[in-house]
Design a protein around this motif. Structure first.
Motif, PDB file in Angstrom:
ATOM      1  N   VAL B  52       0.709  -1.154   0.028  1.00 11.07           N
ATOM      2  CA  VAL B  52       0.123  -0.057   0.183  1.00 11.07           C
ATOM      3  C   VAL B  52       0.875   1.291  -0.058  1.00 11.07           C
ATOM      4  O   VAL B  52       1.728   1.348   0.914  1.00 11.07           O
ATOM      5  CB  VAL B  52      -0.939   0.078   1.389  1.00 11.07           C
ATOM      6  N   VAL B  53       0.732   2.008  -1.113  1.00 13.65           N
ATOM      7  CA  VAL B  53       1.427   3.359  -1.253  1.00 13.65           C
ATOM      8  C   VAL B  53       0.694   4.569  -0.857  1.00 13.65           C
ATOM      9  O   VAL B  53      -0.459   4.584  -1.552  1.00 13.65           O
ATOM     10  CB  VAL B  53       2.148   3.603  -2.554  1.00 13.65           C
ATOM     11  N   THR B  54       0.571   5.355   0.027  1.00 12.30           N
ATOM     12  CA  THR B  54      -0.248   6.464   0.102  1.00 12.30           C
ATOM     13  C   THR B  54       0.643   7.786   0.129  1.00 12.30           C
ATOM     14  O   THR B  54       1.922   7.779   0.345  1.00 12.30           O
ATOM     15  CB  THR B  54      -0.753   6.674   1.805  1.00 12.30           C
ATOM     16  N   LEU B  55      -0.061   8.894  -0.208  1.00 11.32           N
ATOM     17  CA  LEU B  55       0.709   9.999  -0.466  1.00 11.32           C
ATOM     18  C   LEU B  55       1.225  10.539   0.795  1.00 11.32           C
ATOM     19  O   LEU B  55       2.473  11.201   0.478  1.00 11.32           O
ATOM     20  CB  LEU B  55      -0.102  11.073  -1.065  1.00 11.32           C
ATOM     21  N   GLU B  56       0.919  10.301   1.861  1.00 13.31           N
ATOM     22  CA  GLU B  56       1.426  10.986   3.119  1.00 13.31           C
ATOM     23  C   GLU B  56       2.651  10.115   3.743  1.00 13.31           C
ATOM     24  O   GLU B  56       3.494  10.651   4.341  1.00 13.31           O
ATOM     25  CB  GLU B  56       0.241  10.931   4.055  1.00 13.31           C
ATOM     26  N   ASP B  57       2.600   8.829   3.679  1.00  6.77           N
ATOM     27  CA  ASP B  57       3.468   7.980   4.268  1.00  6.77           C
ATOM     28  C   ASP B  57       4.849   7.995   3.359  1.00  6.77           C
ATOM     29  O   ASP B  57       4.959   7.530   2.161  1.00  6.77           O
ATOM     30  CB  ASP B  57       3.012   6.527   4.462  1.00  6.77           C
ATOM     31  N   ALA B  58       6.080   8.120   4.241  1.00  2.00           N
ATOM     32  CA  ALA B  58       7.322   8.064   3.623  1.00  2.00           C
ATOM     33  C   ALA B  58       7.535   6.375   3.202  1.00  2.00           C
ATOM     34  O   ALA B  58       8.590   6.285   2.542  1.00  2.00           O
ATOM     35  CB  ALA B  58       8.278   8.660   4.568  1.00  2.00           C
ATOM     36  N   GLN B  59       6.895   5.633   3.753  1.00  2.00           N
ATOM     37  CA  GLN B  59       7.309   3.848   3.435  1.00  2.00           C
ATOM     38  C   GLN B  59       5.956   3.514   2.695  1.00  2.00           C
ATOM     39  O   GLN B  59       4.855   3.844   3.279  1.00  2.00           O
ATOM     40  CB  GLN B  59       7.655   3.493   4.756  1.00  2.00           C
ATOM     41  N   PRO B  60       6.157   2.639   2.072  1.00  2.00           N
ATOM     42  CA  PRO B  60       4.974   1.622   1.665  1.00  2.00           C
ATOM     43  C   PRO B  60       4.644   0.797   2.877  1.00  2.00           C
ATOM     44  O   PRO B  60       5.471   0.489   3.753  1.00  2.00           O
ATOM     45  CB  PRO B  60       5.252   0.811   0.621  1.00  2.00           C
ATOM     46  N   LEU B  61       3.285   0.180   2.929  1.00  2.00           N
ATOM     47  CA  LEU B  61       2.607  -0.712   3.918  1.00  2.00           C
ATOM     48  C   LEU B  61       2.770  -2.043   3.126  1.00  2.00           C
ATOM     49  O   LEU B  61       2.440  -2.151   2.006  1.00  2.00           O
ATOM     50  CB  LEU B  61       1.496  -0.226   4.346  1.00  2.00           C
ATOM     51  N   TRP B  62       3.427  -3.092   4.037  1.00  2.00           N
ATOM     52  CA  TRP B  62       3.167  -4.593   3.308  1.00  2.00           C
ATOM     53  C   TRP B  62       2.149  -5.091   4.226  1.00  2.00           C
ATOM     54  O   TRP B  62       2.285  -5.169   5.415  1.00  2.00           O
ATOM     55  CB  TRP B  62       4.348  -5.025   3.333  1.00  2.00           C
ATOM     56  N   ILE B  63       1.296  -5.668   3.555  1.00  2.00           N
ATOM     57  CA  ILE B  63       0.222  -6.681   4.204  1.00  2.00           C
ATOM     58  C   ILE B  63       0.494  -8.073   3.666  1.00  2.00           C
ATOM     59  O   ILE B  63      -0.060  -8.078   2.467  1.00  2.00           O
ATOM     60  CB  ILE B  63      -1.108  -6.113   4.265  1.00  2.00           C
TER      61      ILE B  63
END
Lengths: 399, 399
Positions: B52-63
């Motif tokens: 998951v890439v969001t504009l706000e977060d400096a890192q992607p999230l892995w699920i």
């Protein structure tokens, strides 16, 4: 290819299930299911293709890319009227989608208003495939038949068992090659190369096929990550690793995992390996036709629980023919809640891997449910293997 | 892993495109795109997972799956707050779906009402994934961003070109191994084993990685079917074959195909090989930055058209890092209608395979668009190779 009667029997079983589930037309995207019904094994599944089973037709219909049509004609039992190709400009295009072509064909052959089974959760049937199918067949009724064919595949014929035993021979050779190759100064990639060579070379009597998962062989603390592959780092004295591989013969698989060390394994790894071995023995003693899949897991959990260990992931899954990215059949799992009754000629990867945060142990077997009990499809020592360390490393190992 | 700045630069480019396309959240199912952004390369993509890439977060999230979380932690630059695991009972279950878990996480982190980009036509994002996502996020707006990351991957960094050149060295070795191994009495599977060994062993300086497509090596009339793999049939005098393989280094690919015969090739194969070689030379002379992808195909078609030949399939496609089942990037193709302007540091598999009903010829190159023109990523003779037939076959070849 097996004798035609084996495919005919399989197709009849599929049609029977279609009737039971109220489906007139079955669309097959899973390459394993295509192969099961027709022997089609080309590496063409990276573009969209579809197999169509209707209750009326004595043959499935294959719809795929132009350059693959000859391969279907030359390697399956389908006649030329059952091979329909789309032009190359459909491939990975932003303007056209191959499933538009499939929908048009279904309409042309009078199937556009029927109840159509689709494999909703199968790699290769993408979200866009479904959207295009709904768009192209607005009057059809769709039903999820993701595992309709897979469930038929659960019980193997004698031919299939023979193929899996050949795969078992191959994985024995591949694991032996790994044991022989691993050494201080040898790179992980060198061991992987030795494994691949043995997997594909096969035996004097038969050659090997590629496996649907590549060798997974994490080292040291990475043994907590079962699905890592390899690097080109040279092994060092005291390293330990898990190695999960398979042998494959004509797409039929026999997976096997072992745990090994270069020199002496850490005590916690040795101890966990012993617990896993005891768990495997207790489980194998218990497995027989007539029990439920979840009961297998219960015996295992009880056995290792005595030593304070637990495994949160399933203990195994049905296995047989497959194509990448998985060698599991996506049907039965050894885990709580799976009430499937085990029957003769089911085959499973008994997968008692345990992964803690800093280390893991994998020692697994491919098993065949027999009329009375269970047999192993491979014959290979289960003990943790400690490779004697050579004091002098020849150039050969690092070249 | 590359230096962190390379991943940061890639992620910034992705976010810029997200803004351009009006997407707040990007869901990535394609393992190649996950790897591109984070270095995650485990063979875990046979179960559902999501980045998951969001504009706000400096890192992607892995699920993803519980047993894979450690692998993400140990091999990527994501911190522990960006790794979220679902329990094993979600895996291949008939009651629960991993995407339900993903939808819940997106809701918890406040992304449930946003515009969400999804890779609609990517293997691994199945029809059911989309249905569960829509069900779990009824207030989200979805947009197809199947090639958002892929298009960024088109232009390679110097690091990536270096990796592809290493892959080029590996495929040279693998093709050499095939040339050396092929002989009367040697089985197709023996040649495949020699290829695999060279692919994975790599060179003295670096080890090889698995390729995203297996060796495809049809023989005789089956050369009309480019995606067939191999059997365990022994080669006979006068056989001819096409061989399409790749080298891979840390998931970066350099594919190459050649055509060969055991003894003398049939005249029509020899003649077609010459035409293909002339077509390749004319095409390579033409390729440079600033031209359109479709123009490459036009030069090729005109050159082979002089001899009455035509190729109905695309002449090539962008290539680079990839995971099975394909080593193509699914963006640019050399074919009519593709108006992409070629730019420096794009890389392609120039794929002038021609397949007629009874025979085919494949001679291909992986190419790198440079500032002024084009360079090959491999250095290997293009001529049809006629292997001298040995009169005495030793036991070694058939064991």
């Amino acid at each position: 290819m097996f004798a035609l009667e084996e495919y005919t029997r399989r197709l009849e079983a599929v049609k029977k299930r279609m009737v039971d589930e109220g489906v007139d037309v079955l669309l097959i995207s899973n390459p394993s299911n295509m192969y099961y019904l027709t022997n089609y094994s080309a590496w063409s599944f990276y573009v969209h293709q579809m197999m169509v089973v209707t209750l009326e037709d004595a043959q499935p219909l294959w719809i795929g890319r132009q350059m693959d049509a000859n391969g279907v004609a030359k390697t399956t039992w389908l006649d030329e009227h059952h091979i329909i190709a789309y032009p190359d400009f459909y491939v990975q295009s932003t303007e056209r989608h191959p499933i538009d072509f499939v929908a048009n064909i279904l309409t042309e052959i009078g199937q556009s208003r029927r109840t159509i089974g689709i494999e909703m959760d199968v790699h290769y049937f993408t979200a866009l495939c479904y959207e295009r199918l709904k768009h192209g067949l607005p009057n059809a009724t769709f039903k999820d038949t993701s595992s309709l064919v897979n469930i038929i595949r659960l019980i193997k014929s004698q031919n299939e068992i023979t193929y899996m035993k050949r795969a078992g021979k191959i994985v024995e050779n591949a694991m032996t090659a790994a044991y022989e190759c691993v050494q201080v100064g040898v790179r992980e990639s060198d061991v992987a190369a030795a494994i691949y060579y043995a997997q594909i070379k096969g035996t004097k009597e038969f050659g090997g096929d590629y496996t649907s998962i590549v060798p997974m062989m994490p080292t040291n603390e990475n043994t907590s990550c079962p699905h890592l592959t390899w690097t080109d780092r040279p092994y060092q004295k005291g390293d330990f690793l898990t190695l999960e591989i398979a042998g494959a013969y004509k797409r039929y698989h026999a997976p096997m995992a072992r745990t090994m060390a270069i020199g002496t394994a850490p005590n916690e790894v040795k101890e966990l390996a012993k617990v896993v071995e005891e768990g495997i023995e207790a489980t194998l003693d218990f497995i027989r036709p007539g029990i439920r899949a979840e009961e297998v897991e219960r015996v295992w959990s009880k056995t290792i629980g005595k030593y304070g260990h637990r495994k949160s992931s399933r203990l195994g899954y049905s296995v047989g023919l497959s194509f990448p990215p998985d060698w599991g059949e996506h049907t039965v799992s050894f885990r709580p809640g799976d009430e499937t009754i085990l029957k003769p000629n089911m085959t499973f990867h008994l997968m008692p891997g345990i992964w803690y945060n800093d280390y893991g142990v994998e020692i697994t077997e491919t098993i065949h449910i027999t009329d009375q009990g269970v047999e192993l499809l491979t014959n290979f020592p289960r003990d943790l293997y400690e490779k004697p360390v050579l004091s002098v490393i020849s150039d050969e190992h690092t070249s």
